[in-house]
Scaffold this motif. Structure first.
Motif, PDB file in Angstrom:
ATOM      1  N   PHE A 124      -9.862   7.088   6.590  1.00 19.29           N
ATOM      2  CA  PHE A 124      -9.289   5.398   6.789  1.00 19.29           C
ATOM      3  C   PHE A 124      -7.789   5.033   7.631  1.00 19.29           C
ATOM      4  CE2 PHE A 124      -7.778   2.253   4.291  1.00 19.29           C
ATOM      5  CZ  PHE A 124      -8.499   1.152   4.263  1.00 19.29           C
ATOM      6  N   VAL A 125      -7.492   4.219   8.293  1.00 16.80           N
ATOM      7  CA  VAL A 125      -6.638   4.062   8.320  1.00 16.80           C
ATOM      8  C   VAL A 125      -5.635   3.207   7.670  1.00 16.80           C
ATOM      9  CG1 VAL A 125      -5.379   3.506  10.709  1.00 16.80           C
ATOM     10  CG2 VAL A 125      -7.155   4.464  10.787  1.00 16.80           C
ATOM     11  N   VAL A 126      -3.959   4.387   7.711  1.00 18.30           N
ATOM     12  CA  VAL A 126      -3.480   3.459   6.639  1.00 18.30           C
ATOM     13  C   VAL A 126      -2.204   3.170   6.978  1.00 18.30           C
ATOM     14  CG1 VAL A 126      -1.539   3.088   5.019  1.00 18.30           C
ATOM     15  CG2 VAL A 126      -3.787   5.308   4.806  1.00 18.30           C
ATOM     16  N   VAL A 157     -12.921 -10.892   5.144  1.00 22.64           N
ATOM     17  CA  VAL A 157     -14.283  -9.853   5.669  1.00 22.64           C
ATOM     18  C   VAL A 157     -14.285  -8.498   7.078  1.00 22.64           C
ATOM     19  CG1 VAL A 157     -15.568 -11.500   7.074  1.00 22.64           C
ATOM     20  CG2 VAL A 157     -16.984 -10.862   6.503  1.00 22.64           C
ATOM     21  N   GLY A 158     -14.865  -7.474   7.027  1.00 25.66           N
ATOM     22  CA  GLY A 158     -14.704  -7.013   7.743  1.00 25.66           C
ATOM     23  C   GLY A 158     -13.007  -5.797   8.037  1.00 25.66           C
ATOM     24  N   LEU A 159     -12.024  -5.936   6.647  1.00 24.78           N
ATOM     25  CA  LEU A 159     -11.345  -5.530   6.441  1.00 24.78           C
ATOM     26  C   LEU A 159     -11.451  -4.223   5.326  1.00 24.78           C
ATOM     27  CD1 LEU A 159      -8.642  -8.747   6.026  1.00 24.78           C
ATOM     28  CD2 LEU A 159      -9.492  -7.789   8.247  1.00 24.78           C
ATOM     29  N   GLY A 160     -12.421  -3.332   5.295  1.00 20.63           N
ATOM     30  CA  GLY A 160     -11.907  -2.041   4.642  1.00 20.63           C
ATOM     31  C   GLY A 160     -12.243  -1.944   3.375  1.00 20.63           C
ATOM     32  N   LYS A 161     -12.821  -3.205   3.011  1.00 20.45           N
ATOM     33  CA  LYS A 161     -12.947  -3.149   1.408  1.00 20.45           C
ATOM     34  C   LYS A 161     -14.010  -2.139   0.609  1.00 20.45           C
ATOM     35  CE  LYS A 161     -13.686  -7.464   0.592  1.00 20.45           C
ATOM     36  NZ  LYS A 161     -13.840  -8.068   2.305  1.00 20.45           N
ATOM     37  N   THR A 162     -15.106  -1.939   1.772  1.00 16.99           N
ATOM     38  CA  THR A 162     -16.282  -1.999   0.984  1.00 16.99           C
ATOM     39  C   THR A 162     -15.907  -0.295   1.409  1.00 16.99           C
ATOM     40  OG1 THR A 162     -17.790  -3.420   1.488  1.00 16.99           O
ATOM     41  CG2 THR A 162     -18.162  -1.006   1.622  1.00 16.99           C
ATOM     42  N   HIS A 163     -15.282   0.216   2.178  1.00 15.51           N
ATOM     43  CA  HIS A 163     -14.680   1.771   3.351  1.00 15.51           C
ATOM     44  C   HIS A 163     -14.178   2.177   1.884  1.00 15.51           C
ATOM     45  CE1 HIS A 163     -13.038   4.258   7.079  1.00 15.51           C
ATOM     46  NE2 HIS A 163     -13.240   4.745   5.578  1.00 15.51           N
ATOM     47  N   LEU A 164     -12.668   1.470   1.230  1.00 15.00           N
ATOM     48  CA  LEU A 164     -12.352   2.289   0.260  1.00 15.00           C
ATOM     49  C   LEU A 164     -12.637   2.161  -0.574  1.00 15.00           C
ATOM     50  CD1 LEU A 164      -9.346   2.397   0.954  1.00 15.00           C
ATOM     51  CD2 LEU A 164      -8.681   0.763  -0.141  1.00 15.00           C
ATOM     52  N   THR A 291      -9.454   6.872  15.600  1.00  9.76           N
ATOM     53  CA  THR A 291     -10.065   6.957  14.735  1.00  9.76           C
ATOM     54  C   THR A 291     -11.646   7.333  15.019  1.00  9.76           C
ATOM     55  OG1 THR A 291      -8.413   6.968  13.192  1.00  9.76           O
ATOM     56  CG2 THR A 291     -10.114   7.944  12.291  1.00  9.76           C
ATOM     57  N   LYS A 292     -11.721   5.791  14.887  1.00  9.43           N
ATOM     58  CA  LYS A 292     -12.842   5.186  15.202  1.00  9.43           C
ATOM     59  C   LYS A 292     -13.674   6.393  16.428  1.00  9.43           C
ATOM     60  CE  LYS A 292     -14.108   2.702  12.054  1.00  9.43           C
ATOM     61  NZ  LYS A 292     -14.342   3.085  10.242  1.00  9.43           N
ATOM     62  N   ALA A 293     -13.194   6.078  17.744  1.00  9.04           N
ATOM     63  CA  ALA A 293     -13.774   7.180  18.554  1.00  9.04           C
ATOM     64  C   ALA A 293     -13.617   8.422  18.418  1.00  9.04           C
ATOM     65  CB  ALA A 293     -12.649   6.518  19.520  1.00  9.04           C
ATOM     66  N   ASN A 315     -11.272  -8.906  13.192  1.00 18.61           N
ATOM     67  CA  ASN A 315     -11.096  -7.913  11.726  1.00 18.61           C
ATOM     68  C   ASN A 315     -11.778  -6.286  12.458  1.00 18.61           C
ATOM     69  OD1 ASN A 315     -14.195  -7.462  11.501  1.00 18.61           O
ATOM     70  ND2 ASN A 315     -14.273  -9.727  11.121  1.00 18.61           N
ATOM     71  N   VAL A 316     -11.525  -5.432  11.525  1.00 12.70           N
ATOM     72  CA  VAL A 316     -11.780  -4.291  12.005  1.00 12.70           C
ATOM     73  C   VAL A 316     -13.296  -3.548  12.212  1.00 12.70           C
ATOM     74  CG1 VAL A 316     -11.718  -1.822  11.557  1.00 12.70           C
ATOM     75  CG2 VAL A 316     -10.231  -3.018  10.273  1.00 12.70           C
ATOM     76  N   ARG A 317     -14.019  -4.778  11.449  1.00 10.87           N
ATOM     77  CA  ARG A 317     -15.516  -4.290  12.483  1.00 10.87           C
ATOM     78  C   ARG A 317     -15.673  -5.638  13.349  1.00 10.87           C
ATOM     79  NH1 ARG A 317     -18.435  -7.434   8.018  1.00 10.87           N
ATOM     80  NH2 ARG A 317     -18.214  -5.933   6.433  1.00 10.87           N
ATOM     81  N   GLU A 318     -15.216  -6.712  13.801  1.00  7.86           N
ATOM     82  CA  GLU A 318     -15.447  -6.686  15.355  1.00  7.86           C
ATOM     83  C   GLU A 318     -14.884  -5.355  16.747  1.00  7.86           C
ATOM     84  OE1 GLU A 318     -13.581 -10.792  15.692  1.00  7.86           O
ATOM     85  OE2 GLU A 318     -14.094 -11.232  14.741  1.00  7.86           O
ATOM     86  N   LEU A 319     -13.456  -4.471  15.715  1.00 11.19           N
ATOM     87  CA  LEU A 319     -12.768  -4.024  16.264  1.00 11.19           C
ATOM     88  C   LEU A 319     -14.007  -2.667  17.432  1.00 11.19           C
ATOM     89  CD1 LEU A 319     -10.574  -3.625  17.836  1.00 11.19           C
ATOM     90  CD2 LEU A 319      -9.654  -2.238  15.882  1.00 11.19           C
ATOM     91  N   GLU A 320     -14.591  -2.312  15.600  1.00  5.91           N
ATOM     92  CA  GLU A 320     -16.317  -1.157  15.985  1.00  5.91           C
ATOM     93  C   GLU A 320     -16.791  -1.239  16.658  1.00  5.91           C
ATOM     94  OE1 GLU A 320     -17.247  -0.131  12.454  1.00  5.91           O
ATOM     95  OE2 GLU A 320     -17.543   1.852  12.795  1.00  5.91           O
ATOM     96  N   GLY A 321     -17.105  -2.500  16.918  1.00  4.75           N
ATOM     97  CA  GLY A 321     -18.904  -3.944  17.195  1.00  4.75           C
ATOM     98  C   GLY A 321     -18.115  -3.789  19.256  1.00  4.75           C
TER      99      GLY A 321
HETATM  100  P1  ADP Z   1     -15.193  -4.957   4.190  1.00  6.68           P
HETATM  101  O1  ADP Z   1     -16.082  -4.654   3.050  1.00  6.68           O
HETATM  102  O2  ADP Z   1     -13.829  -5.669   3.789  1.00  6.68           O
HETATM  103  O3  ADP Z   1     -15.660  -6.783   4.275  1.00  6.68           O
HETATM  104  P2  ADP Z   1     -15.734  -2.610   5.714  1.00  6.68           P
HETATM  105  O4  ADP Z   1     -15.182  -2.120   4.292  1.00  6.68           O
HETATM  106  O5  ADP Z   1     -16.912  -3.025   5.938  1.00  6.68           O
HETATM  107  O6  ADP Z   1     -15.341  -3.827   5.190  1.00  6.68           O
HETATM  108  O7  ADP Z   1     -14.955  -2.663   7.258  1.00  6.68           O
HETATM  109  C1  ADP Z   1     -15.384  -2.713   8.033  1.00  6.68           C
HETATM  110  C2  ADP Z   1     -16.042  -1.194   9.124  1.00  6.68           C
HETATM  111  O8  ADP Z   1     -13.672  -2.159   9.536  1.00  6.68           O
HETATM  112  C3  ADP Z   1     -16.021  -0.373   8.827  1.00  6.68           C
HETATM  113  O9  ADP Z   1     -16.673   0.277   9.529  1.00  6.68           O
HETATM  114  C4  ADP Z   1     -14.719   0.401   7.887  1.00  6.68           C
HETATM  115  O10 ADP Z   1     -14.949   1.584   8.886  1.00  6.68           O
HETATM  116  C5  ADP Z   1     -13.781  -0.567   9.094  1.00  6.68           C
HETATM  117  N1  ADP Z   1     -12.857  -0.535   8.436  1.00  6.68           N
HETATM  118  C6  ADP Z   1     -12.271  -1.445   8.052  1.00  6.68           C
HETATM  119  N2  ADP Z   1     -10.777  -0.974   7.644  1.00  6.68           N
HETATM  120  C7  ADP Z   1     -10.409  -0.224   8.147  1.00  6.68           C
HETATM  121  C8  ADP Z   1      -9.566   0.888   7.608  1.00  6.68           C
HETATM  122  N3  ADP Z   1      -8.520   1.053   8.021  1.00  6.68           N
HETATM  123  N4  ADP Z   1      -9.254   2.288   8.505  1.00  6.68           N
HETATM  124  C9  ADP Z   1     -10.102   2.807   9.232  1.00  6.68           C
HETATM  125  N5  ADP Z   1     -12.274   2.097   9.252  1.00  6.68           N
HETATM  126  C10 ADP Z   1     -11.868   0.460   8.674  1.00  6.68           C
END
Ligand code: ADP
Ligand code: MG
Length: 474
Positions: A124-126, A157-164, A291-293, A315-321
């Motif tokens: 998780f990137v802070v 959406v896609g901001l890391g809530k589930t991840h956290l 980190t994802k790479a 959002n981060v999900r798009e970045l990952e996509g």
């Molecule tokens: P949300 O639940 O808020 O919609 P997710 O937790 O599903 O978002 O995050 C979407 C994607 O972005 C996941 O693959 C997650 O790992 C990644 N992601 C989001 N925030 C971060 C972060 N701060 N550091 C690393 N990955 C992140």
């Protein structure tokens, strides 16, 4: 008769997976050790219980194919924990290290949501967008029930809530395997509840949910308008809370902004710590790309990383996509991941310019100059005065967003500045435009003057779907 595997088997399997199933590959696959082959079964030893469970549920087929292909034998594979007794001597349990096994005996048989090994604190990137949420989550993971209770995290959406949330769960389970933890999405909670009502087993349902040490419910906004489930959740919440158990909740909106949520639930949710997660700034996006790479075993230098972070602003999900698309293109074309490939992959990205020829760096600079009422020669020259610096930075920022020029090329255009100066300019504008409304409106005006399409113009942090949240932040 069992036999130890060929020492090259591990790298052969991983190589095969990278070539044929890149989408499932993770860097921690290197930690999986081929064990014995016996009775046509290859044991793959996984040292981490959460990774083990994930592999068993999600990757068995791909590993089987890899093992068969590289050995040329019709092998079956079996993922086993490091301390698991030999097959046949005991039934396998979901949490597999020895201390965790004790926990599973008391784990209520709730169909929980599978934890992803990708979603840990390590990955998780802070950044400024999530620092508070991250710190609170760590504290909850270390001292459940004793710091922030409930812990309520919300954001787009896609901001890391589930991840956290999952990171909290994994930390809890690693540190204290005896914790009885329940992680479910709110929809799953509702489904279980309705099923229990239908089957006449509500007492069992309550027994299960109210006997956990930690209840983590993702997407609690799902409760909106669901009266019966709200009622049930209210009582679950109270029972756990009064017993000093930890509650962790996520939502797409703050408690008081969830439509049709009973006041008594709003006030319960607000009684602990409520933290909002924001969209990541440029710097954080660059770190996330890195980190994802790494997680997906992709070679990615900082120039490429910042290029992607500039192009993909959502959002981060798009970045990952975007990263996954790059990897797919690399493996499909056999090209290494370099600037050409990355540009090509991101060409149709929503945040990217719609047509290369539409915006030249000259047009952009021209519009900026007009807007700020400064001289072109000043912007292109060496002057460092503040009145020139900002228009120049805005020009660089827009050039980066609206053209395909590299940082070096942009620097070259602006009087031979180097790429780090351009990067600094982009960061500065990114940060400023989030707090400086006048600047943000100015940039929007320049973009309109350039005829930038709505999808690009609205992808900025302050005019996107997350905008109403920024307003509320004051
Ligand atoms: P949300 O639940 O808020 O919609 P997710 O937790 O599903 O978002 O995050 C979407 C994607 O972005 C996941 O693959 C997650 O790992 C990644 N992601 C989001 N925030 C971060 C972060 N701060 N550091 C690393 N990955 C992140
Ligand atoms: Mg989520």
């Amino acid at each position: 008769m069992s036999k130890s595997p060929d020492p090259n088997l591990k790298s052969a399997i991983n190589g095969y997976l990278r070539r044929h199933h890149a989408e499932i590959c993770r860097h921690w696959f290197d930690d999986i050790d081929p064990g014995e082959i016996g009775g046509g079964v290859l044991n793959l030893v996984v040292h981490d219980p959460i990774q083990l469970r994930y592999l068993q549920r999600s990757c068995a087929q791909q590993f089987t194919e890899a093992a068969q292909s590289v050995t040329g034998r019709l092998l079956a594979i079996k993922f086993v924990g490091a301390e698991e007794p030999p097959p046949g001597s005991a039934p396998s349990t979901p949490m597999l290290d020895s201390s965790a096994r004790a926990a599973t005996a008391t784990l209520p048989p709730i169909e929980q949501t599978l934890l992803s090994p990708d979603y840990t604190f390590e990955t998780f990137v802070v950044g400024p967008c999530n620092r508070l949420a991250h710190a609170a989550a760590l504290a909850v993971g270390d001292r459940p029930g004793r710091t922030y209770n409930p812990f309520f995290v919300h954001g787009g959406v896609g901001l890391g809530k589930t991840h956290l949330l999952q990171a909290i769960c994994q930390r809890l389970l690693r540190q204290r395997a005896s914790t009885v933890l329940c992680y479910v999405s709110c929809a799953t909670f509702a489904d279980h509840f309705h099923e229990a009502v239908r089957a006449g087993t509500v007492a069992d349902f309550r027994g299960k949910f109210r006997s956990v040490d930690v209840l983590v419910v993702d997407d609690i906004h799902f409760l909106s308008k669901r009266d019966q489930t709200q009622e049930e959740f209210f009582h679950t919440f109270n029972a756990l809370y009064q017993a000093g158990k930890q509650l962790v909740l996520s939502s797409d909106a703050a408690p008081s902004d969830i439509p049709d949520l009973e006041n008594r639930l709003v006030s319960r949710f607000n009684s602990g710590l409520v933290v909002r997660m924001e969209r990541p700034c440029f710097e954080t996006r660059v770190n996330i790309v890195r980190t994802k790479a790494e997680l997906h075993g992709m070679a990615m230098d900082d120039t490429l990383g910042s290029f992607i972070a500039t192009r993909v602003e959502g959002n981060v999900r798009e970045l990952e996509g975007a990263l996954m698309k790059i990897r797919l293109m690399a493996s499909a074309s056999g090209q290494p991941i370099g600037m050409d490939l990355v540009r090509e992959s991101l060409r149709d990205h929503a945040a990217a310019p719609s047509g290369e020829s539409q915006h030249s760096i000259q047009d952009i600079t021209e519009s900026v100059v007009q807007f700020f009422n400064v001289r072109l020669t000043d912007i292109l020259g060496k002057r460092r005065h503040k009145s020139i610096a900002l228009p120049r930075q805005v020009s660089m920022y827009l050039a980066r967003r609206l053209t395909r020029l590299s940082l070096e090329e942009i620097g070259g255009y602006f009087g031979g500045r180097d790429h780090s100066t351009v990067l600094h300019a982009i960061r500065t504008v990114e940060i400023k435009r989030q707090s400086d409304e006048a600047l943000s409106r100015g940039i929007a005006t320049i973009e309109r003057a350039l005829g930038v399409e709505e999808s690009v113009a609205t992808s900025s942090p302050d005019s996107s779907g997350a905008g109403h949240q920024l307003e509320r932040a004051g």
